[in-house]
Design a protein around this motif. Structure first.
Motif, PDB file in Angstrom:
ATOM      1  N   GLY A  52       0.820  -1.211   0.000  1.00  0.00           N
ATOM      2  CA  GLY A  52       0.000   0.000   0.000  1.00  0.00           C
ATOM      3  C   GLY A  52       0.850   1.255   0.000  1.00  0.00           C
ATOM      4  O   GLY A  52       0.556   2.222  -0.729  1.00  0.00           O
ATOM      5  N   LEU A  53       1.925   1.251   0.800  1.00  0.00           N
ATOM      6  CA  LEU A  53       2.845   2.392   0.823  1.00  0.00           C
ATOM      7  C   LEU A  53       3.512   2.567  -0.536  1.00  0.00           C
ATOM      8  O   LEU A  53       3.658   3.687  -1.030  1.00  0.00           O
ATOM      9  N   ALA A  54       3.900   1.450  -1.158  1.00  0.00           N
ATOM     10  CA  ALA A  54       4.567   1.518  -2.461  1.00  0.00           C
ATOM     11  C   ALA A  54       3.665   2.142  -3.518  1.00  0.00           C
ATOM     12  O   ALA A  54       4.095   3.030  -4.272  1.00  0.00           O
ATOM     13  N   ILE A  55       2.408   1.712  -3.563  1.00  0.00           N
ATOM     14  CA  ILE A  55       1.481   2.236  -4.576  1.00  0.00           C
ATOM     15  C   ILE A  55       1.124   3.686  -4.277  1.00  0.00           C
ATOM     16  O   ILE A  55       1.166   4.551  -5.162  1.00  0.00           O
ATOM     17  N   GLY A  56       0.781   3.979  -3.035  1.00  0.00           N
ATOM     18  CA  GLY A  56       0.433   5.358  -2.664  1.00  0.00           C
ATOM     19  C   GLY A  56       1.597   6.305  -2.876  1.00  0.00           C
ATOM     20  O   GLY A  56       1.435   7.418  -3.401  1.00  0.00           O
ATOM     21  N   GLY A  57       2.791   5.863  -2.482  1.00  0.00           N
ATOM     22  CA  GLY A  57       3.974   6.699  -2.658  1.00  0.00           C
ATOM     23  C   GLY A  57       4.290   6.944  -4.112  1.00  0.00           C
ATOM     24  O   GLY A  57       4.723   8.037  -4.492  1.00  0.00           O
ATOM     25  N   LEU A  58       4.058   5.925  -4.959  1.00  0.00           N
ATOM     26  CA  LEU A  58       4.293   6.085  -6.398  1.00  0.00           C
ATOM     27  C   LEU A  58       3.385   7.149  -6.990  1.00  0.00           C
ATOM     28  O   LEU A  58       3.828   8.002  -7.769  1.00  0.00           O
ATOM     29  N   VAL A  59       2.113   7.129  -6.604  1.00  0.00           N
ATOM     30  CA  VAL A  59       1.154   8.115  -7.126  1.00  0.00           C
ATOM     31  C   VAL A  59       1.576   9.529  -6.728  1.00  0.00           C
ATOM     32  O   VAL A  59       1.642  10.438  -7.566  1.00  0.00           O
ATOM     33  N   LEU A  60       1.889   9.725  -5.444  1.00  0.00           N
ATOM     34  CA  LEU A  60       2.262  11.061  -4.975  1.00  0.00           C
ATOM     35  C   LEU A  60       3.579  11.514  -5.595  1.00  0.00           C
ATOM     36  O   LEU A  60       3.733  12.680  -5.969  1.00  0.00           O
ATOM     37  N   ALA A  61       4.524  10.581  -5.728  1.00  0.00           N
ATOM     38  CA  ALA A  61       5.827  10.936  -6.300  1.00  0.00           C
ATOM     39  C   ALA A  61       5.705  11.351  -7.762  1.00  0.00           C
ATOM     40  O   ALA A  61       6.382  12.282  -8.211  1.00  0.00           O
ATOM     41  N   GLN A  62       4.846  10.686  -8.525  1.00  0.00           N
ATOM     42  CA  GLN A  62       4.680  11.029  -9.930  1.00  0.00           C
ATOM     43  C   GLN A  62       4.150  12.448 -10.089  1.00  0.00           C
ATOM     44  O   GLN A  62       4.534  13.184 -10.992  1.00  0.00           O
TER      45      GLN A  62
END
Length: 454
Positions: A52-62
């Motif tokens: 969940g952290l990986a997916i959420g972090g990817l969205v915010l980072a993009q």
């Protein structure tokens, strides 16, 4: 602005260059190091929370990655004004960039809340992982305006050749996040146990502190704080080119990851290890590029065209040499460094394929990053946009997809990256030699932009 020598070149010492580059490197490295810590803390909750952290972090980072023009573009504009001894106007660039950060960040917050569920669902492909990602993302999105304010703050402070305060502000915010993260995730020392949500709250708390420090610095500068439409529009114009350039990078590296995954788990794992090391190398080279932005922009603002040109090649020589030294260190560590990441022989074999490309491109990357910084400092973003898009479309992307079609594996993908770097190097060296970038004067940023096809 420092005094000039008899040739008109600004008397900028090596110590001054490093004095700008090293704190900038600290800012660049601080967040990736914190993210590793955050992953380690959340990882103890189990695979679902980590996913969940990986997916959420990817969205915010993009989202935040595409808006780095608030930092790099603001540096270019503020540096020229600083070089022309228009210190208050240079800080005004920071004021307007901060207004822009607040506006865009608020828009991202609203849209992100509306689209969090469908976006996380598409990326995750699993209902449980998507639900975990959304629980983190809904909180973390409140940090979007704060992240952008910090980018703007870094931009104008680098422009006035102050890289120490941004380092202090960013480290202070991340230190608070690092303190709160284990407390709120695991409920230590009587704190509430919020698990994955605790990670998001810790992130936002640290971002709030850093953003507040940057805003307080603007308040203490004593310049007018009202928004100025003309300046904001000029920043957006410069930002348009930098966003297009950033999107080209994202398209290439996302395509590379997707194609590597189709060669099997060992290939994508090996690609990821070498790519993370490449990201580390780019951080170190980017610190010299930031020094180039600030110093070259200031020289042009002061009307010292010849001095700016000499600075450009001096910093480029340093960066190329540094890239060569890094290449030598990774060459010596070829049998040791990959084993720090994995003991899987299949993955190690894939790493070995990419390793030689990784080493070979470092000196070329040193030239590319330095001259990128020079041209960004000159406000020549439209040329950089065109050069990056051309190199991506002609070099990197074709090799990536041909690798898939003809089963070239990681060798084909990293050949694409090598061609991408070499083409960009040819473009920026040609542009720098042409002298067309070196337009002097504090109010010439937009003209440079227009003359280069923006």
């Amino acid at each position: 602005m420092q005094s000039s020598d008899t040739s008109g070149a600004p008397a900028v010492s090596g110590r001054r260059i490093l004095g700008l580059a090293l704190p900038a490197l600290g800012v660049l490295a601080a967040e990736p190091l914190y993210l590793l810590f955050d992953i380690a803390v959340v990882g103890r909750l189990g695979a679902l929370a980590l996913a969940g952290l990986a997916i959420g972090g990817l969205v915010l980072a993009q989202v935040s990655t595409q808006l780095t023009f608030l930092s790099y573009g603001t540096t270019a504009r503020a540096a020229r004004l600083h070089g022309a001894d228009r210190h208050d106007d240079a800080i005004q660039e920071g004021v307007q960039a901060t207004w822009l950060a607040v506006g865009v960040g608020t828009l991202i917050l609203v849209i992100g809340q509306l689209l969090a569920v469908p976006v996380a669902g598409v990326i995750a492909g699993d209902a449980e992982i998507a639900a975990a990602a959304v629980s983190w993302l809904r909180i973390a999105l409140f940090g979007a305006p704060l992240i952008l304010v910090a980018l703007a703050g870094n931009g104008w402070m680098r422009g006035v050749q102050d890289t120490i305060r941004p380092l202090r502000y960013v480290v202070t915010g991340l230190a608070l996040s690092a303190l709160l993260c284990p407390l709120l995730v695991h409920g230590l020392w009587g704190a509430p146990r919020w698990e994955l949500a605790g990670s998001a709250v810790a992130n936002v708390a640290g971002q709030l502190v850093a953003a507040t420090l940057f805003v307080v610095a603007l308040l203490r500068a004593g310049v007018p704080l009202r928004p100025r439409r003309r300046v904001i529009l000029a920043q957006l114009q410069l930002g348009r080119d930098l966003i297009a350039r950033s999107l080209a990078f994202q398209a290439c590296f996302l395509s590379a990851a997707a194609v590597a995954a189709r060669f099997g788990a060992a290939a994508v794992a090996g690609h990821q290890v070498v790519l993370q090391l490449w990201n580390f190398v780019t951080l170190t080279l980017d610190s010299l590029a930031i020094a180039a932005q600030a110093l070259v922009g200031a020289a042009l603002g002061a009307g010292e065209r010849r001095g700016a040109n000499r600075l450009a090649w001096r910093i480029t020589a340093w960066s190329a040499l540094f890239g060569g030294v890094l290449a030598g260190l990774f060459l010596l560590g070829r049998s040791v460094i990959p084993a720090l990441f994995t003991d899987d022989t299949a993955v190690l074999d894939q790493i070995d394929i990419a390793w030689w490309f990784f080493i070979a491109i470092m000196p070329f990357a040193g030239v590319v990053f330095a001259l990128d910084g020079v041209l960004l400092g000159a406000g020549d973003a439209a040329f950089l946009r065109n050069a990056t898009l051309t190199a991506a479309l002609v070099g990197f992307l074709p090799f990536i997809w041909l690798s898939l079609a003809f089963d070239w594996g990681l060798g084909g993908i990293w050949t694409g990256l090598t061609v991408f770097i070499v083409l960009r190097m040819i473009a920026v060296v040609w542009r720098t030699l042409s002298g067309r970038w070196a337009v002097t004067g504090a109010d010439r940023q937009v003209r440079v932009h227009d003359e280069t096809g923006g």
